[in-house]
Design a protein around this motif. Sequence first.
Motif, short mmCIF file in Angstrom:
data_model
loop_
_atom_site.label_atom_id
_atom_site.label_comp_id
_atom_site.label_asym_id
_atom_site.label_seq_id
_atom_site.Cartn_x
_atom_site.Cartn_y
_atom_site.Cartn_z
N VAL A 1 9.99 5.48 63.65
CA VAL A 1 9.70 6.25 62.62
C VAL A 1 11.11 6.84 61.95
N MET A 2 11.43 6.54 60.53
CA MET A 2 12.46 7.05 59.90
C MET A 2 12.15 8.15 59.06
N TYR A 3 12.60 9.45 59.34
CA TYR A 3 12.07 10.62 58.64
C TYR A 3 13.38 11.51 57.93
N ASN A 4 12.75 12.26 56.87
CA ASN A 4 13.53 12.87 56.00
C ASN A 4 13.77 14.09 56.80
N LYS A 5 14.97 14.58 57.27
CA LYS A 5 15.00 15.84 58.07
C LYS A 5 14.98 16.93 56.91
N ARG A 6 15.21 16.56 55.97
CA ARG A 6 15.39 18.19 54.78
C ARG A 6 13.98 18.50 54.45
N LEU A 7 13.03 17.21 54.48
CA LEU A 7 11.72 17.51 54.00
C LEU A 7 11.00 17.97 55.23
N TRP A 8 11.39 17.51 56.46
CA TRP A 8 10.61 18.20 57.58
C TRP A 8 10.93 19.58 57.83
N ALA A 9 12.24 19.87 57.72
CA ALA A 9 12.68 21.15 57.82
C ALA A 9 11.88 22.13 56.80
N ARG A 10 11.86 21.71 55.83
CA ARG A 10 11.24 22.48 54.52
C ARG A 10 9.63 22.65 55.22
N ALA A 11 9.02 21.78 55.67
CA ALA A 11 7.67 21.93 56.02
C ALA A 11 7.73 22.67 57.66
N ARG A 12 8.83 23.08 58.25
CA ARG A 12 9.19 23.60 59.46
C ARG A 12 8.43 22.81 60.48
N LEU A 13 8.64 21.68 60.55
CA LEU A 13 8.27 20.72 61.41
C LEU A 13 9.36 19.93 62.25
N SER A 14 9.20 19.64 63.42
CA SER A 14 10.01 19.02 64.40
C SER A 14 9.32 17.47 64.74
N PRO A 15 10.17 16.46 65.23
CA PRO A 15 9.38 15.25 65.42
C PRO A 15 8.21 15.52 66.58
N PRO A 16 7.06 14.86 66.29
CA PRO A 16 5.86 15.16 67.23
C PRO A 16 5.91 14.19 68.46
N ALA A 17 5.45 14.82 69.49
CA ALA A 17 5.19 14.23 70.92
C ALA A 17 3.97 13.14 71.08
N THR A 18 2.89 13.57 70.29
CA THR A 18 1.92 12.73 70.41
C THR A 18 1.21 12.15 68.94
N MET A 19 0.27 11.31 69.08
CA MET A 19 -0.13 10.94 67.75
C MET A 19 -1.02 11.80 66.91
N ASP A 20 -1.80 12.47 67.75
CA ASP A 20 -2.58 13.67 67.11
C ASP A 20 -1.63 14.59 66.54
N GLN A 21 -0.66 14.95 67.03
CA GLN A 21 0.32 15.77 66.22
C GLN A 21 0.89 15.38 65.06
N TRP A 22 1.41 13.91 65.08
CA TRP A 22 1.98 13.24 63.98
C TRP A 22 0.88 13.43 62.82
N ILE A 23 -0.17 13.19 63.12
CA ILE A 23 -1.36 13.34 62.06
C ILE A 23 -1.48 14.59 61.44
N SER A 24 -1.30 15.44 62.29
CA SER A 24 -1.43 16.98 61.86
C SER A 24 -0.24 17.06 61.12
N ASP A 25 0.85 16.76 61.66
CA ASP A 25 2.23 16.97 60.70
C ASP A 25 2.24 16.25 59.49
N LEU A 26 1.79 15.15 59.15
CA LEU A 26 1.53 14.55 58.08
C LEU A 26 0.78 15.12 57.09
N ASP A 27 -0.20 15.94 57.71
CA ASP A 27 -1.02 16.48 56.68
C ASP A 27 -0.35 17.76 55.82
N VAL A 28 0.39 18.23 56.83
CA VAL A 28 1.24 19.52 56.43
C VAL A 28 2.18 19.14 55.39
#
Length: 426
Positions: free
Chosen positions: A155-182
């Motif tokens: 996964v290539m991710y935009n660190k600026r957008l993830w920081a804006r959402a107050r998220l860090s790289p996920p450890a599980t698929m369920d967490q990633w899906i939750s993060d994508l919703d945010v």
Amino acid sequence: MKRRLVVALGAAVLMAGVTACSTGGTAGARVAPTSYRGRVLTVWLMAGDDPASWVATVRAEFEQKYPGATVDIQRQGWSGIQQKVTFALSATVPPDVIDIGNTQTAYYVTTGGLLDLDPYRAQLGGASWSPAMNRSTLVSGKQFAAPWFAGSRVVMYNKRLWARARLSPPATMDQWISDLDVLQHTPGVDSALYLPGQNWYAFDGFLQDAGSDILAQRNNTWVGDLESPAAIGAARLFKKLQAFGKAPKDQDEANPVEATVFARGNVASMIAMGYEQATVLQSNPAMKDDIGWFPIPGATAGTPARTFLGGSNLAVSSNSTNRELALGFLAIALDDANESAYVQATGFLPNKTGLYRALDGNAYAAAAQQAEANAGFTPGVPAWGNVENPPNPIVSQFLTPVLEGQDPQAAAAAADVKLDNRLAEG
């Protein structure tokens, strides 16, 4: 396999940072200056697999070791390459060395066109080849090509957008899906995940992670297996992830070039290969500090999802009249110095885990290395090449219809019929 859709666009950016070169360690014993006079070794390399500095170094070392011989490196385009290589291998005077996609090796072996490299494995450095990468070169236990390089999709991710959402790289698929919703509800995000609907390489990873495959062997016959419960589950996961963005359902990662979409700065993440970063930065240099990487997460923390390991192998034509030179070229091209320089130039993973140090500081490689040991390939079936011929039924009969609302079981049944027909073509 079409796996380097935009590497040529990014080559200039990547090459600027390459300083490593070979010291000629494979030169070996000196030979008489005229012993190879007039001999020409023909090498086919795919477009994007031929970084200029690496080619120049390998050519110089080859011509030093074999005085009087020259190497003619011919760049090949991807369109119609399987048919072109098949025809070339049957010629009386074929190209001597050929760069082949790692999903196509078994297909070319059935033509009788590839030299069995078992007797030469040691001189080519085979004792330390990565087992995961080398699996694609073996047919019935015999070595018909040498692994050159590969890459896992991460996964290539935009660190600026993830920081804006107050998220860090996920450890599980369920967490990633939750993060994508945010992320989908974060200001400035147009696509939480940009996933083209016909990116079947990404789907194949989800399929393998579910414990299934595109094909299965029944009564000694290979058949389509997209109707299996695991494949249907993988398709549902693919559809869920694809819905987190605005990528087309009926196009692949080259249409439009997904890296140029990411370069707009409003895509939070995409499943990508390392070389795509160069294309992003060529389109938008201001994103230099915004790009991060993490493995596609699996069901449990600490275990990345399985991915498709795409790459290339180097093979020698069985009809080559320059067998000694061809094997010598492979030994030079694959020695540790040149292999290290190659992966530094391209961002791919080397054919030996001991050479990962050449990619120190490469964030993509750090993520991809975590997934490589578990990564897999398409089935090593001789007729697999027929499956990939356009229109590929995996996408035309299955993925796109499912994304557009068709019942997955019905789409899978139709796709399996097409797969069975392709496999029966031999």
